[in-house]
Design a protein around this motif. Structure first.
Motif, mmCIF file in Angstrom:
data_model
loop_
_atom_site.group_PDB
_atom_site.id
_atom_site.type_symbol
_atom_site.label_atom_id
_atom_site.label_comp_id
_atom_site.label_asym_id
_atom_site.label_seq_id
_atom_site.Cartn_x
_atom_site.Cartn_y
_atom_site.Cartn_z
ATOM 1 N N LEU A 1 45.001 45.098 -12.660
ATOM 2 C CA LEU A 1 45.872 44.063 -12.098
ATOM 3 C C LEU A 1 46.937 44.653 -11.175
ATOM 4 N N ALA A 2 47.495 45.808 -11.545
ATOM 5 C CA ALA A 2 48.548 46.419 -10.727
ATOM 6 C C ALA A 2 48.040 46.761 -9.332
ATOM 7 N N SER A 3 46.831 47.306 -9.241
ATOM 8 C CA SER A 3 46.304 47.662 -7.920
ATOM 9 C C SER A 3 45.935 46.410 -7.125
ATOM 10 N N ILE A 4 45.512 45.336 -7.799
ATOM 11 C CA ILE A 4 45.225 44.083 -7.096
ATOM 12 C C ILE A 4 46.498 43.534 -6.468
ATOM 13 N N ILE A 5 47.582 43.502 -7.241
ATOM 14 C CA ILE A 5 48.864 43.007 -6.720
ATOM 15 C C ILE A 5 49.347 43.889 -5.578
ATOM 16 N N ALA A 6 49.262 45.211 -5.749
ATOM 17 C CA ALA A 6 49.701 46.129 -4.689
ATOM 18 C C ALA A 6 48.896 45.915 -3.417
ATOM 19 N N HIS A 7 47.600 45.716 -3.562
ATOM 20 C CA HIS A 7 46.717 45.484 -2.407
ATOM 21 C C HIS A 7 47.084 44.175 -1.713
ATOM 22 N N GLN A 8 47.359 43.139 -2.479
ATOM 23 C CA GLN A 8 47.723 41.847 -1.902
ATOM 24 C C GLN A 8 49.055 41.918 -1.161
ATOM 25 N N VAL A 9 50.027 42.603 -1.753
ATOM 26 C CA VAL A 9 51.320 42.767 -1.082
ATOM 27 C C VAL A 9 51.137 43.545 0.212
ATOM 28 N N ASN A 10 50.350 44.603 0.162
ATOM 29 C CA ASN A 10 50.121 45.437 1.343
ATOM 30 C C ASN A 10 49.418 44.664 2.460
ATOM 31 N N ASN A 11 48.576 43.693 2.076
ATOM 32 C CA ASN A 11 47.810 42.933 3.069
ATOM 33 C C ASN A 11 48.555 41.730 3.632
ATOM 34 N N PHE A 12 49.689 41.369 3.034
ATOM 35 C CA PHE A 12 50.320 40.105 3.409
ATOM 36 C C PHE A 12 50.734 40.062 4.879
ATOM 37 N N PHE A 13 51.500 41.026 5.332
ATOM 38 C CA PHE A 13 51.989 40.981 6.713
ATOM 39 C C PHE A 13 50.874 41.178 7.738
ATOM 40 N N PRO A 14 49.923 42.105 7.517
ATOM 41 C CA PRO A 14 48.790 42.151 8.448
ATOM 42 C C PRO A 14 48.013 40.843 8.497
ATOM 43 N N ALA A 15 47.823 40.193 7.336
ATOM 44 C CA ALA A 15 47.118 38.910 7.314
ATOM 45 C C ALA A 15 47.918 37.835 8.045
ATOM 46 N N LEU A 16 49.235 37.871 7.877
ATOM 47 C CA LEU A 16 50.091 36.906 8.573
ATOM 48 C C LEU A 16 50.045 37.123 10.077
ATOM 49 N N ALA A 17 50.037 38.376 10.498
ATOM 50 C CA ALA A 17 49.953 38.678 11.928
ATOM 51 C C ALA A 17 48.639 38.168 12.511
ATOM 52 N N ILE A 18 47.540 38.345 11.766
ATOM 53 C CA ILE A 18 46.245 37.846 12.232
ATOM 54 C C ILE A 18 46.246 36.321 12.279
ATOM 55 N N LEU A 19 46.877 35.681 11.295
ATOM 56 C CA LEU A 19 46.981 34.217 11.290
ATOM 57 C C LEU A 19 47.710 33.718 12.533
ATOM 58 N N LEU A 20 48.858 34.311 12.826
ATOM 59 C CA LEU A 20 49.642 33.884 13.982
ATOM 60 C C LEU A 20 48.924 34.187 15.289
ATOM 61 N N THR A 21 48.183 35.308 15.315
ATOM 62 C CA THR A 21 47.408 35.638 16.497
ATOM 63 C C THR A 21 46.276 34.654 16.702
ATOM 64 N N ALA A 22 45.586 34.318 15.611
ATOM 65 C CA ALA A 22 44.457 33.400 15.686
ATOM 66 C C ALA A 22 44.913 32.010 16.131
ATOM 67 N N LEU A 23 46.118 31.631 15.775
ATOM 68 C CA LEU A 23 46.652 30.325 16.177
ATOM 69 C C LEU A 23 47.287 30.355 17.567
ATOM 70 N N GLY A 24 47.319 31.538 18.171
ATOM 71 C CA GLY A 24 47.880 31.660 19.513
ATOM 72 C C GLY A 24 49.387 31.746 19.535
ATOM 73 N N VAL A 25 50.016 31.932 18.366
ATOM 74 C CA VAL A 25 51.478 32.015 18.306
ATOM 75 C C VAL A 25 51.955 33.410 18.682
ATOM 76 N N LEU A 26 51.165 34.411 18.304
ATOM 77 C CA LEU A 26 51.550 35.799 18.502
ATOM 78 C C LEU A 26 50.500 36.496 19.351
ATOM 79 N N GLN A 27 50.929 37.328 20.261
ATOM 80 C CA GLN A 27 50.026 38.131 21.074
ATOM 81 C C GLN A 27 50.093 39.571 20.624
ATOM 82 N N LEU A 28 48.948 40.105 20.140
ATOM 83 C CA LEU A 28 48.897 41.499 19.721
ATOM 84 C C LEU A 28 48.389 42.386 20.843
#
Length: 248
Positions: A221-248
């Motif tokens: 469980l600890a590594s699952i939570i750590a992995h999810q926390v680590n992925n949050f901002f990259p996933a958010l950046a991809i979300l905003l990019t996919a919606l055209g809000v952010l340009q990478l």
């Protein structure tokens, strides 16, 4: 005086090992090839329907993790015991701490990596898929929640669950050495198995805090939570990019 017998339940040793991990990896690759052939492919990536991209990206991992869980049920004592999935609040807190550490390391690693290899080569495969592809809100949210929550659960079950447990059960001289070997090997295999050669070194750096969460607690469980926390901002950046809000 009558003697009282105390019954102790001893569970049999799981009847699966490295072969189970290799089977799951084979299922992952075979499913990916099958789904790709079923949906069709195109030399022009922009012409592939968005739903095909999502299905082709997500389905193989879900099928593979289903097989991993099934192996522990059929040839072991179930995923909770075999993969050390016992829920503990302390593991959540440990996972959050190592996840936060991972965010710092990932940010620094990406910055250094981008400087040396370029921004395009530092981008993940799924990030590259959606970078120039406007997505619907539904599709963008699907990618976001998969990358943030579902993907880490699946990857942790396969690498720091199935593979880790197989390594740890080998006849090491001490239990501590077995856990350390499981940490080193699973971290390396995790990075290589993404099949992104240019990003392998970066993936190694990203995987270290996640593996440490598993090493310190001895549970998944600890590594699952750590992995999810680590992925949050990259996933958010991809979300905003996919919606055209952010340009990478």
């Amino acid at each position: 005086m009558a003697s009282v017998q105390v019954r102790t339940e001893s569970l049999p040793s799981p009847r699966w090992g490295f072969g189970a991990f290799l089977l799951v990896e084979a299922v992952l690759l075979t499913t990916a090839a099958f789904v790709s052939a079923l949906l069709g492919s195109s030399s022009d990536g922009a012409s592939i329907p968005t739903r095909h991209v999502l299905i082709g990206t997500i389905t193989p991992t879900l099928v593979a993790v289903a097989v991993a869980l099934l192996v522990t049920v059929v040839r072991g004592n179930g995923p909770v015991r075999d993969l050390s999935l016992q829920p503990r609040w302390d593991d959540v807190k440990t996972g959050l701490r190592f996840g936060a550490l991972g965010l710092v390391i990932t940010t620094l690693g990406v910055a250094v990596w981008t400087r040396f290899v370029g921004e395009d080569d530092a981008q993940s495969a799924i990030g590259a898929l959606v970078a120039d592809r406007p997505l619907s809100v539904y599709a963008a949210l699907t990618v976001f929640f998969y990358l943030w929550l579902v993907g880490p659960i699946c990857e942790e079950i396969i690498f720091r669950g199935l593979l880790w447990s197989a390594i740890e059960r080998l006849q090491w001289k001490t239990m501590l050495w077995g856990r350390f070997a499981a940490f080193v090997i699973s971290t390396a295999v995790f990075a290589v198995s993404h099949l992104e050669p240019l990003r392998t070194t970066l993936l190694l750096v990203i995987a270290i805090p996640i593996g440490l969460a598993r090493l310190v607690t001895g549970r998944l469980l600890a590594s699952i939570i750590a992995h999810q926390v680590n992925n949050f901002f990259p996933a958010l950046a991809i979300l905003l990019t996919a919606l055209g809000v952010l340009q990478l």
